[in-house]
Write an enzyme that holds these catalytic residues in place. Structure first.
Site, PDB file in Angstrom:
ATOM      1  N   LYS A  41       8.629 -17.215  -6.111  1.00 11.44           N
ATOM      2  CA  LYS A  41       8.050 -17.673  -4.932  1.00 11.44           C
ATOM      3  C   LYS A  41       7.954 -19.327  -5.219  1.00 11.44           C
ATOM      4  O   LYS A  41       8.412 -20.315  -4.667  1.00 11.44           O
ATOM      5  CB  LYS A  41       6.894 -17.264  -4.211  1.00 11.44           C
ATOM      6  CG  LYS A  41       6.528 -17.860  -3.141  1.00 11.44           C
ATOM      7  CD  LYS A  41       5.343 -17.093  -2.472  1.00 11.44           C
ATOM      8  CE  LYS A  41       4.768 -17.652  -0.967  1.00 11.44           C
ATOM      9  NZ  LYS A  41       3.872 -16.896  -0.427  1.00 11.44           N
ATOM     10  N   GLU A  90       6.377 -15.655 -17.038  1.00  6.15           N
ATOM     11  CA  GLU A  90       7.531 -14.400 -17.505  1.00  6.15           C
ATOM     12  C   GLU A  90       8.687 -14.699 -17.055  1.00  6.15           C
ATOM     13  O   GLU A  90       9.596 -14.573 -17.680  1.00  6.15           O
ATOM     14  CB  GLU A  90       6.872 -13.148 -17.081  1.00  6.15           C
ATOM     15  CG  GLU A  90       5.489 -12.793 -17.745  1.00  6.15           C
ATOM     16  CD  GLU A  90       4.350 -13.209 -16.792  1.00  6.15           C
ATOM     17  OE1 GLU A  90       3.231 -12.608 -17.064  1.00  6.15           O
ATOM     18  OE2 GLU A  90       4.497 -14.036 -15.939  1.00  6.15           O
ATOM     19  N   GLY A 133       4.082 -12.211  -1.951  1.00  9.96           N
ATOM     20  CA  GLY A 133       5.004 -11.690  -2.758  1.00  9.96           C
ATOM     21  C   GLY A 133       5.333 -10.114  -2.617  1.00  9.96           C
ATOM     22  O   GLY A 133       6.303  -9.535  -2.992  1.00  9.96           O
ATOM     23  N   ARG A 134       4.221  -9.431  -2.228  1.00  8.37           N
ATOM     24  CA  ARG A 134       4.123  -7.996  -2.451  1.00  8.37           C
ATOM     25  C   ARG A 134       4.472  -7.638  -1.116  1.00  8.37           C
ATOM     26  O   ARG A 134       4.838  -6.458  -1.130  1.00  8.37           O
ATOM     27  CB  ARG A 134       2.510  -7.364  -2.605  1.00  8.37           C
ATOM     28  CG  ARG A 134       1.533  -7.939  -1.915  1.00  8.37           C
ATOM     29  CD  ARG A 134      -0.001  -7.920  -2.470  1.00  8.37           C
ATOM     30  NE  ARG A 134      -0.795  -8.399  -1.827  1.00  8.37           N
ATOM     31  CZ  ARG A 134      -1.342  -9.456  -1.994  1.00  8.37           C
ATOM     32  NH1 ARG A 134      -0.547 -10.393  -2.901  1.00  8.37           N
ATOM     33  NH2 ARG A 134      -2.475 -10.076  -1.389  1.00  8.37           N
ATOM     34  N   GLU A 181      -3.630  -5.534  -5.395  1.00  6.34           N
ATOM     35  CA  GLU A 181      -3.621  -6.963  -5.349  1.00  6.34           C
ATOM     36  C   GLU A 181      -4.196  -7.234  -4.076  1.00  6.34           C
ATOM     37  O   GLU A 181      -4.654  -8.239  -3.649  1.00  6.34           O
ATOM     38  CB  GLU A 181      -2.389  -7.305  -5.750  1.00  6.34           C
ATOM     39  CG  GLU A 181      -2.306  -8.820  -5.822  1.00  6.34           C
ATOM     40  CD  GLU A 181      -0.897  -9.110  -6.356  1.00  6.34           C
ATOM     41  OE1 GLU A 181      -0.927  -9.521  -7.822  1.00  6.34           O
ATOM     42  OE2 GLU A 181      -0.105  -9.653  -5.573  1.00  6.34           O
ATOM     43  N   HIS A 238       1.799  19.150 -13.324  1.00  5.06           N
ATOM     44  CA  HIS A 238       1.952  19.394 -14.584  1.00  5.06           C
ATOM     45  C   HIS A 238       1.047  18.353 -15.497  1.00  5.06           C
ATOM     46  O   HIS A 238       1.284  18.124 -16.778  1.00  5.06           O
ATOM     47  CB  HIS A 238       3.087  19.704 -15.217  1.00  5.06           C
ATOM     48  CG  HIS A 238       3.613  20.992 -14.658  1.00  5.06           C
ATOM     49  ND1 HIS A 238       3.424  22.243 -14.811  1.00  5.06           N
ATOM     50  CD2 HIS A 238       4.452  21.166 -13.443  1.00  5.06           C
ATOM     51  CE1 HIS A 238       4.284  23.186 -14.104  1.00  5.06           C
ATOM     52  NE2 HIS A 238       4.528  22.551 -13.282  1.00  5.06           N
ATOM     53  N   LYS A 252      -4.499 -15.857 -16.632  1.00  8.99           N
ATOM     54  CA  LYS A 252      -3.260 -16.949 -16.686  1.00  8.99           C
ATOM     55  C   LYS A 252      -3.994 -18.270 -17.282  1.00  8.99           C
ATOM     56  O   LYS A 252      -3.341 -18.754 -18.130  1.00  8.99           O
ATOM     57  CB  LYS A 252      -2.700 -17.157 -15.614  1.00  8.99           C
ATOM     58  CG  LYS A 252      -1.826 -15.729 -14.969  1.00  8.99           C
ATOM     59  CD  LYS A 252      -0.952 -16.331 -13.659  1.00  8.99           C
ATOM     60  CE  LYS A 252      -0.518 -15.282 -12.989  1.00  8.99           C
ATOM     61  NZ  LYS A 252       0.261 -15.579 -11.777  1.00  8.99           N
TER      62      LYS A 252
END
Length: 496
Positions: free
Chosen positions: A172, A178, A233-234, A319, A349, A461
């Site tokens: 965005k 990253e 973003g999410r 978030e 399991h 950050k």
């Protein structure tokens, strides 16, 4: 003992867009439901829903709307942001996505570079739809590159064919560390593979709200697909962030994905609270917090195709609502529990021992699909076994079992919802994601939390920058204003 004695059972089965919600094992009686609906009205849930779709600035801390619903508004009814209809710009991106999805020929690999909301949604959709029987696909290898760890980068570059690879950089802000570092590494790989500057420019695409930064990186303007500051973003998979869906499965499939989400939005917008699936699901969680002080929540899709769904939901829920203060800066009584899960019956399991006999009560959303996900000769039999496990686990958790042996005693009264999808395809995948998006926003209203900002991700950050500089210097590090004594000691351990 059952969570809901038959004499106290209120209505528990609800429907929206052919998805069924059964809340019978929540243990909520009629009086408690009435109290929950009164709480929702006191929190002005109905007004919030109206404001959300009207483009009001519901994201108060950042003074902007949260209009991801406009991205799946296929009817193109006007949606105003500060008096301007955003739908022409949204529709223009649809047209460009359709044109690109009809254009690519001979592409073997797509490297989608993004992290967080720029990664989870499209990755989930590509993985889930790959399991849909008979779905049309171009068969490209879709690689999702998120982690700064070069192990992920190395695996992708080992498989991809540089002369038939396209790269989509999704950020965005176009400043995400990253993403930009990984993008530069992929461009270096393309150069080292002998591709010319012109060929590299033709291979690069970007999805961003910062068009100038994408152009400065070297992406041609006609290869830049915008999205807007009113899209979190999410919540962004419905935008050009979901470009891989159209490229791999065709634009019609992408439209079906949007249509499923739109169907849930229409329900969310118009259904009364007593029939509104996102509201009902939010209220069941609130009830368990108030009654049991629950700290965790599990989502278990009995579908291998949805194994990525809990990971997507972790970001969406935690978030959005993982905060300790409300919209007014005051401490909250409740906020987002820890979210976890994985596909059933594998999960049985793994951690179901804890769900059945652990000290903590952990509510569960079971997700089941009516139709098998393959045409194999064993499909119907295997699917019947899968569904029987889903139903049995919910029953066992709710009713428990009393014995003379404490080790073999199940306390029961462990609440759960059951969601049933008619089938898993693009439409119902879109509907499922939108259902949980809208649930997350209602939970935010009930807790008086802003579900659309995420200030908590920033401090780490900021602190990472001086630490990286110190790791790049072999000199012994001492504590200072940016690096405390323990971290300085740890840096020295790495540098020694």
């Amino acid at each position: 003992m059952s969570l809901n004695p038959a004499s106290e059972n209120p209505k528990s089965v609800f429907r929206a867009a052919d998805i069924v919600l059964d809340s019978a094992y929540q243990g909520i009686d009629t009086k408690s439901w009435q109290s929950l609906f009164a709480q929702a009205r006191s929190a002005k849930v109905e007004q919030f829903i109206a404001d959300l779709f009207a483009g009001k600035h519901v994201n108060a801390s950042e003074d902007r709307p949260a209009l991801h619903s406009a991205l799946r508004n296929l009817d193109q009814k006007p949606v105003l942001v500060d008096g301007k209809d955003v739908m022409p710009a949204v529709a223009d991106v649809w047209h460009r996505i359709e044109a690109l999805s009809n254009k690519w020929v001979g592409v073997t690999d797509v490297i989608h570079i993004g992290i967080g909301g720029s990664d989870f949604g499209p990755r989930l959709a590509i993985e889930a739809l790959a399991h849909v029987p008979d779905i049309e696909t171009r068969g490209m290898r879709m690689h999702f590159l998120a982690n700064i760890d070069t192990a992920e980068l190395g695996r992708i570059l080992q498989r991809a064919l540089p002369h038939s690879t396209r790269v989509i950089i999704v950020s965005k802000s176009f400043t995400t560390l990253e993403t930009t570092k990984n993008a530069k590494a992929v461009v270096r790989w393309l150069k080292d593979s002998g591709r010319t500057e012109s060929q590299i420019h033709n291979a690069l695409f970007a999805v961003t709200a910062n068009v100038p930064a994408a152009k400065a990186f070297g992406v041609q303007e006609e290869h830049i697909y915008p999205f807007w500051d009113w899209v979190g973003g999410r919540y962004s998979v419905w935008s050009a962030v979901g470009l891989p869906i159209a490229l791999q499965y065709g634009f019609d499939t992408f439209k079906e994905f949007l249509a499923g989400a739109q169907a849930i939005d229409q329900h969310y917008r118009t259904a009364p609270l007593e029939e509104n699936l996102p509201v009902l699901m939010a209220l069941t969680l609130l009830y368990q917090q108030e009654q049991h002080g629950i700290k965790s929540f599990a989502v278990i899709p009995y579908a291998d195709a949805l194994d990525w769904f809990p990971k997507w939901l972790q970001q969406l829920d935690m978030e959005s609502n993982g905060k300790s203060v409300d919209r007014n800066g005051k401490p909250v009584q409740f906020s987002c529990p820890v979210v976890f899960g994985s596909s059933g019956s594998n999960a049985q399991h793994s951690y179901f021992q804890l769900l059945h006999q652990g000290k903590e009560v952990i509510p569960i959303d079971f997700i089941a699909i009516r139709e098998p996900m393959s045409h194999l000769p064993e499909a119907k039999e295997h699917h019947r076994i899968l569904l029987s496990n889903c139903l049995a686990q919910a029953q066992a958790l709710a009713n428990g079992k009393q014995t003379d042996n404490p080790n073999n005693t199940y306390p029961g009264k462990r609440p759960s919802n059951l969601l049933i999808l008619p089938k898993l395809n693009a439409f119902y995948l879109g509907a499922l994601l939108a259902l949980y998006e809208n649930r997350a926003t209602i939970l935010g209203v009930l807790w008086n939390i802003n579900s659309f900002d995420q200030p908590g991700v920033e401090l780490g950050k900021v602190l990472a920058k001086p630490i990286e500089a110190a790791l790049n210097n072999s000199a012994t590090v001492a504590a200072d204003a940016n690096i405390d004594a323990i971290t300085a000691q740890r840096i020295n351990l790495f540098n020694s």
